[in-house]
Design a protein around this motif. Structure first.
Motif, PDB file in Angstrom:
ATOM      1  N   GLN A 207       0.832  -1.298  -0.041  1.00 22.36           N
ATOM      2  CA  GLN A 207       0.030   0.093   0.029  1.00 22.36           C
ATOM      3  C   GLN A 207       0.753   1.143   0.231  1.00 22.36           C
ATOM      4  OE1 GLN A 207      -2.338  -0.626   3.592  1.00 22.36           O
ATOM      5  NE2 GLN A 207      -3.823  -1.742   2.260  1.00 22.36           N
ATOM      6  N   ALA A 208       1.837   1.182   0.866  1.00 16.91           N
ATOM      7  CA  ALA A 208       2.733   2.322   0.860  1.00 16.91           C
ATOM      8  C   ALA A 208       3.650   2.520  -0.308  1.00 16.91           C
ATOM      9  CB  ALA A 208       3.676   2.165   2.041  1.00 16.91           C
ATOM     10  N   ARG A 209       3.823   1.394  -1.169  1.00 14.33           N
ATOM     11  CA  ARG A 209       4.694   1.472  -2.187  1.00 14.33           C
ATOM     12  C   ARG A 209       3.801   2.185  -3.303  1.00 14.33           C
ATOM     13  NH1 ARG A 209       6.983  -3.724  -3.534  1.00 14.33           N
ATOM     14  NH2 ARG A 209       8.728  -3.211  -2.151  1.00 14.33           N
ATOM     15  N   GLN A 210       2.348   1.632  -3.430  1.00  7.60           N
ATOM     16  CA  GLN A 210       1.528   2.140  -4.281  1.00  7.60           C
ATOM     17  C   GLN A 210       1.378   3.794  -4.212  1.00  7.60           C
ATOM     18  OE1 GLN A 210      -2.068  -0.324  -3.990  1.00  7.60           O
ATOM     19  NE2 GLN A 210      -1.162  -1.740  -5.127  1.00  7.60           N
ATOM     20  N   LYS A 211       0.885   4.114  -2.892  1.00  6.17           N
ATOM     21  CA  LYS A 211       1.175   5.410  -2.541  1.00  6.17           C
ATOM     22  C   LYS A 211       2.304   6.316  -2.985  1.00  6.17           C
ATOM     23  CE  LYS A 211      -3.098   5.611  -0.830  1.00  6.17           C
ATOM     24  NZ  LYS A 211      -4.024   6.494  -1.445  1.00  6.17           N
TER      25      LYS A 211
ATOM     26  N   SER B 191       0.133  15.123 -10.436  1.00  5.57           N
ATOM     27  CA  SER B 191       0.486  16.218 -10.991  1.00  5.57           C
ATOM     28  C   SER B 191       0.800  17.396  -9.983  1.00  5.57           C
ATOM     29  CB  SER B 191      -0.716  16.679 -11.914  1.00  5.57           C
ATOM     30  OG  SER B 191      -1.715  17.121 -10.954  1.00  5.57           O
ATOM     31  N   GLU B 192       1.350  18.605 -10.327  1.00  8.62           N
ATOM     32  CA  GLU B 192       1.438  19.515  -9.293  1.00  8.62           C
ATOM     33  C   GLU B 192       0.461  19.894  -8.636  1.00  8.62           C
ATOM     34  OE1 GLU B 192       4.677  20.807  -8.404  1.00  8.62           O
ATOM     35  OE2 GLU B 192       5.732  19.299  -9.584  1.00  8.62           O
ATOM     36  N   ASP B 193      -0.612  19.880  -9.360  1.00  5.49           N
ATOM     37  CA  ASP B 193      -2.003  20.438  -8.564  1.00  5.49           C
ATOM     38  C   ASP B 193      -2.516  19.473  -7.644  1.00  5.49           C
ATOM     39  OD1 ASP B 193      -2.135  22.708 -10.075  1.00  5.49           O
ATOM     40  OD2 ASP B 193      -3.441  21.844 -11.613  1.00  5.49           O
ATOM     41  N   ALA B 194      -2.180  18.155  -7.858  1.00  9.30           N
ATOM     42  CA  ALA B 194      -3.042  16.934  -7.198  1.00  9.30           C
ATOM     43  C   ALA B 194      -1.681  16.607  -5.999  1.00  9.30           C
ATOM     44  CB  ALA B 194      -3.206  15.819  -7.836  1.00  9.30           C
ATOM     45  N   TRP B 195      -0.433  17.125  -6.244  1.00  6.79           N
ATOM     46  CA  TRP B 195       0.559  16.525  -5.376  1.00  6.79           C
ATOM     47  C   TRP B 195       0.341  16.593  -3.850  1.00  6.79           C
ATOM     48  CZ3 TRP B 195       4.335  17.951  -1.851  1.00  6.79           C
ATOM     49  CH2 TRP B 195       5.547  17.016  -1.833  1.00  6.79           C
ATOM     50  N   GLU B 196      -0.100  17.670  -3.467  1.00  8.50           N
ATOM     51  CA  GLU B 196      -0.351  17.692  -2.056  1.00  8.50           C
ATOM     52  C   GLU B 196      -1.322  16.893  -1.562  1.00  8.50           C
ATOM     53  OE1 GLU B 196       0.529  18.996   1.783  1.00  8.50           O
ATOM     54  OE2 GLU B 196       1.735  19.671  -0.098  1.00  8.50           O
ATOM     55  N   GLU B 197      -2.305  16.704  -2.031  1.00  7.09           N
ATOM     56  CA  GLU B 197      -3.420  15.640  -1.511  1.00  7.09           C
ATOM     57  C   GLU B 197      -2.748  14.410  -1.593  1.00  7.09           C
ATOM     58  OE1 GLU B 197      -7.652  14.041  -3.073  1.00  7.09           O
ATOM     59  OE2 GLU B 197      -7.201  16.248  -3.531  1.00  7.09           O
ATOM     60  N   VAL B 198      -2.075  14.049  -2.868  1.00 11.99           N
ATOM     61  CA  VAL B 198      -1.742  12.624  -2.806  1.00 11.99           C
ATOM     62  C   VAL B 198      -0.600  12.489  -1.661  1.00 11.99           C
ATOM     63  CG1 VAL B 198      -0.278  10.990  -4.366  1.00 11.99           C
ATOM     64  CG2 VAL B 198      -2.066  12.441  -5.386  1.00 11.99           C
ATOM     65  N   ARG B 199       0.137  13.444  -1.464  1.00 16.12           N
ATOM     66  CA  ARG B 199       1.388  13.335  -0.320  1.00 16.12           C
ATOM     67  C   ARG B 199       0.676  13.112   0.918  1.00 16.12           C
ATOM     68  NH1 ARG B 199       2.749  16.001   3.796  1.00 16.12           N
ATOM     69  NH2 ARG B 199       1.627  17.826   3.422  1.00 16.12           N
ATOM     70  N   GLN B 200      -0.300  13.547   1.289  1.00 14.48           N
ATOM     71  CA  GLN B 200      -1.193  13.449   2.513  1.00 14.48           C
ATOM     72  C   GLN B 200      -1.625  11.809   2.777  1.00 14.48           C
ATOM     73  OE1 GLN B 200      -4.371  16.287   2.721  1.00 14.48           O
ATOM     74  NE2 GLN B 200      -2.757  18.117   2.715  1.00 14.48           N
ATOM     75  N   GLY B 201      -1.982  11.256   1.851  1.00 17.05           N
ATOM     76  CA  GLY B 201      -2.391   9.893   1.539  1.00 17.05           C
ATOM     77  C   GLY B 201      -1.248   9.042   1.778  1.00 17.05           C
ATOM     78  N   ALA B 202      -0.189   9.383   1.155  1.00 19.45           N
ATOM     79  CA  ALA B 202       1.132   8.617   1.096  1.00 19.45           C
ATOM     80  C   ALA B 202       1.601   8.836   2.721  1.00 19.45           C
ATOM     81  CB  ALA B 202       2.208   9.342   0.278  1.00 19.45           C
ATOM     82  N   GLU B 203       1.442   9.857   3.362  1.00 19.86           N
ATOM     83  CA  GLU B 203       1.943  10.036   4.601  1.00 19.86           C
ATOM     84  C   GLU B 203       1.360   9.082   5.708  1.00 19.86           C
ATOM     85  OE1 GLU B 203       4.090  12.384   6.719  1.00 19.86           O
ATOM     86  OE2 GLU B 203       5.188  12.879   4.915  1.00 19.86           O
ATOM     87  N   ARG B 204      -0.194   8.887   5.446  1.00 20.45           N
ATOM     88  CA  ARG B 204      -0.959   7.974   6.131  1.00 20.45           C
ATOM     89  C   ARG B 204      -0.469   6.605   6.212  1.00 20.45           C
ATOM     90  NH1 ARG B 204      -4.914  11.817   4.908  1.00 20.45           N
ATOM     91  NH2 ARG B 204      -5.439  10.698   3.060  1.00 20.45           N
ATOM     92  N   ALA B 205      -0.264   6.428   4.831  1.00 21.75           N
ATOM     93  CA  ALA B 205       0.208   4.925   4.464  1.00 21.75           C
ATOM     94  C   ALA B 205       1.561   4.622   5.280  1.00 21.75           C
ATOM     95  CB  ALA B 205       0.269   4.621   2.961  1.00 21.75           C
TER      96      ALA B 205
END
Length: 95
Positions: free
Chosen positions: A53-57, A65-79
């Motif tokens: 799961q962490a690898r996928q995140k 994308s630059e626009d979505a990076w921050e949101e995706v980063r938060q999910g990656a942090e949780r994983a």
């Protein structure tokens, strides 16, 4: 180096460290008695699933994308925190 590059490098290095810890747990499991080995194996299977799961995140983060990076980063942090906590817990349990 951008903040994004630095963050991605940091996550990659931490993933390498956790992979090494999982490998150490697998080695301990191989040495454990039969009853303990079952517990080790369950824990390792759980860690592998969390690692995936962490690898996928992480891959989502790299591809975001630059626009979505921050949101995706938060999910990656949780994983990432979930995986890190699980590895620490397993390491303490099977010492």
């Amino acid at each position: 180096m951008s903040q994004r590059d630095a963050y991605e490098r940091k996550l990659a290095a931490q993933l390498d460290e956790l992979n090494a810890e999982i490998d150490r747990l697998k080695a301990r499991a191989a040495k454990a008695e039969a009853d303990s080995e079952i517990d080790y194996q369950r824990q390792i299977d759980d860690l592998k699933a969390r690692r995936e799961q962490a690898r996928q995140k992480f891959h989502e983060l790299r591809d975001a994308s630059e626009d979505a990076w921050e949101e995706v980063r938060q999910g990656a942090e949780r994983a990432w925190h979930d995986l890190s906590d699980a590895v620490r817990s397993a390491s303490k349990k099977f010492r």
